[in-house]
Every structure is written in C-alpha cells, then in structure tokens.
Design a protein around this motif. Structure first.
Motif, PDB file in Angstrom:
ATOM      1  N   MET A 133       0.859  -1.183   0.000  1.00 18.03           N
ATOM      2  CA  MET A 133       0.000   0.000   0.000  1.00 18.03           C
ATOM      3  C   MET A 133       0.895   1.233   0.000  1.00 18.03           C
ATOM      4  O   MET A 133       1.873   1.288   0.751  1.00 18.03           O
ATOM      5  CB  MET A 133      -0.897   0.021   1.239  1.00 18.03           C
ATOM      6  N   GLY A 134       0.562   2.197  -0.853  1.00 18.38           N
ATOM      7  CA  GLY A 134       1.326   3.435  -0.878  1.00 18.38           C
ATOM      8  C   GLY A 134       0.829   4.435   0.146  1.00 18.38           C
ATOM      9  O   GLY A 134      -0.253   4.269   0.727  1.00 18.38           O
ATOM     10  N   PRO A 135       1.577   5.491   0.375  1.00 19.84           N
ATOM     11  CA  PRO A 135       1.136   6.544   1.295  1.00 19.84           C
ATOM     12  C   PRO A 135      -0.159   7.221   0.854  1.00 19.84           C
ATOM     13  O   PRO A 135      -0.809   7.895   1.660  1.00 19.84           O
ATOM     14  CB  PRO A 135       2.305   7.537   1.293  1.00 19.84           C
ATOM     15  N   VAL A 187       1.941  -4.022   5.053  1.00 19.32           N
ATOM     16  CA  VAL A 187       2.262  -2.598   5.050  1.00 19.32           C
ATOM     17  C   VAL A 187       3.139  -2.253   6.247  1.00 19.32           C
ATOM     18  O   VAL A 187       2.825  -2.637   7.385  1.00 19.32           O
ATOM     19  CB  VAL A 187       0.976  -1.743   5.099  1.00 19.32           C
ATOM     20  N   ASP A 191       5.054   6.396   7.309  1.00 27.80           N
ATOM     21  CA  ASP A 191       4.526   7.156   6.178  1.00 27.80           C
ATOM     22  C   ASP A 191       3.259   6.540   5.602  1.00 27.80           C
ATOM     23  O   ASP A 191       2.575   7.165   4.789  1.00 27.80           O
ATOM     24  CB  ASP A 191       5.584   7.285   5.082  1.00 27.80           C
ATOM     25  N   LYS A 192       2.929   5.322   6.030  1.00 23.82           N
ATOM     26  CA  LYS A 192       1.708   4.658   5.560  1.00 23.82           C
ATOM     27  C   LYS A 192       0.564   4.751   6.565  1.00 23.82           C
ATOM     28  O   LYS A 192      -0.543   4.283   6.277  1.00 23.82           O
ATOM     29  CB  LYS A 192       1.991   3.172   5.287  1.00 23.82           C
ATOM     30  N   ALA A 195      -2.692   6.409   5.381  1.00 25.90           N
ATOM     31  CA  ALA A 195      -3.339   5.594   4.349  1.00 25.90           C
ATOM     32  C   ALA A 195      -4.006   4.372   4.962  1.00 25.90           C
ATOM     33  O   ALA A 195      -5.118   3.993   4.567  1.00 25.90           O
ATOM     34  CB  ALA A 195      -2.311   5.174   3.304  1.00 25.90           C
ATOM     35  N   ALA A 227       2.878   1.588  10.966  1.00 24.55           N
ATOM     36  CA  ALA A 227       1.785   1.705  10.001  1.00 24.55           C
ATOM     37  C   ALA A 227       0.425   1.686  10.685  1.00 24.55           C
ATOM     38  O   ALA A 227      -0.542   2.258  10.184  1.00 24.55           O
ATOM     39  CB  ALA A 227       1.860   0.593   8.971  1.00 24.55           C
TER      40      ALA A 227
END
Length: 236
Positions: A133-135, A187, A191-192, A195, A227
């Motif tokens: 999963m991206g930010p 994840v 930084d995630k 999200a 995360a």
C-alpha cells in the motif's frame, strides 16, 4: 478485514513469511498446488526474500504478479526482475510456474493488458493476492482519483499515467483482486499510517483503493506498529 499488528518491520516480514509458508503447505496438501499473485515494493520484495530458506514445495507453486511496470523484460524496475533476484532464482520453481505479466517489447499497452487478462484466466483462479500500500492508499497500480479503480469486466488493465515512475504499468483490477480467495495487505512504516487508517475507515475506491480490496474467503491487513499507529485500538 482482519488487522494484525506486529511490533516492527522485521517481525512483520518474518511472521508473514511464516504465515505464507503455512498457507502454501495447507493448499498443496489439500489440492496439490497453490497459486499466488505477489507484489513489488520494499516490503513485498523483503517478504519474498524471507521465503528463500523455508521448506516449500516449489514444484507445486505457481506465481504471478498483481501489477508490473511496463518496461523491457530485463529492466531492474520490473517487479519480476526484483523477485527473481530475491527468491525465484534461488529456489527450484519450474520456469513454467512463473507467469510474468508482459514486458514492453513494443506491443501497445492495451494489447499487453489483454494478454495479462488471458494469462490470469489460464491460471484458473488465485489462492492469495499479496498487496502493498502506498502513502496515498494505492494498491497494485490502482491510484486514488484515477479511472482504473473503476474498471470492470477485465482482469488486467494498462495504466498510462502512474503518479510514480515509470508511468506505464499493468495492474490487476479491483475485480481481479477481489476474485482471489485471500487478499493480504502487507504494510510497514509511519509514512503509511494515514493511508492505513483511511483504508480501514471504509473510504470509497476513488479515495482509498486499498479500502475495497477484499478476498472471497479472507482479507488480512498485516501491519507493523508504525503503520498501525493511527488505528483506534478497538479497530485492530
């Protein structure tokens, strides 16, 4: 979606590798084979590397990718190239069991996507799709606000305007991801955290594609503590 939090990135990778090894063994014992779609990214590649020394019957495992960069076959940007270096060149998996999404050989992207859809049809179903999963809460190469998150009727689409380089990619659609028996989102990192919280909140696909990923039988969000930092304790 079941959330499982590990104390740090190393524990996340190690225990997810252990979980995946056990799943592969169970599937092979039950049906004689297992089919998984793997992912790229730093955590995804670390997870693959963590499988190299484990007792897995690679003769009975088939592997494809939930997304791929549409570049030449030997480009280091390709998820498949990174996966071969981390795992596939180190284990006795038959060449025919490794089903890469097409590389850029001059074929138009739309035709490559159609070939990817046919490849997935030939596999006859995915037991597990692994996703990072991206930010921005993207999964595979399905990005918030992009039309690809709404594509239906095909399994693999071409993406021409990825906000992350390279711009041209192939990606499972949401439908293809959700046709998998199991979906695991793996994840790590502070930084995630935003999200993760957004995806877990039930945000729509246009805002958080990760939030609509759902396996037919199981959906896991496997996180490290960083995360998971913005999830309410009761939601873990």
């Amino acid at each position: 979606m079941t959330v499982i939090v590990h104390e740090d990135r190393a524990a996340l990778v190690d225990r997810t590798a252990e979980r995946l090894t056990a799943l592969l063994a169970a599937l092979i014992a039950e049906r004689g084979h297992a089919t998984i779609a793997v992912t790229g990214g730093s955590v995804g590649i670390a997870l693959l590397a963590g499988l190299a020394d484990r007792a897995i019957d690679w003769q009975r495992v088939r592997i494809t990718w939930s997304d791929e960069r549409y570049v030449v076959a030997d480009s280091p940007d390709r998820n498949a190239v990174q996966a071969r270096e981390a795992l596939l060149d180190l284990v006795p998996i038959p060449a025919g069991n490794v089903r890469e999404l097409p590389a850029d050989d001059g074929t138009p992207l739309a035709e490559a996507a159609a070939a990817g859809t046919e490849l997935l049809r030939d596999l006859g179903g995915i037991d597990l799709t692994l996703l990072g999963m991206g930010p921005d809460a993207h999964i595979a190469s399905l990005f918030p606000g992009h039309p690809g998150v709404h594509e239906s009727g095909v399994a693999v689409i071409g993406v021409t305007d990825s906000p992350k380089p390279p711009p041209s990619r192939l990606s499972f659609t949401v439908d293809a991801i959700n046709a998998s028996d199991r979906v695991w989102l793996v994840v790590a990192g502070a930084d995630k955290a935003e999200a993760v919280a957004l995806a877990h909140s039930g945000a729509p696909a246009a805002e958080a594609p990760a939030g609509v990923a759902q396996g037919r039988h199981e959906t896991l969000m496997l996180l490290d503590a960083e995360a998971a930092a913005l999830l309410e304790e009761g939601g873990r």
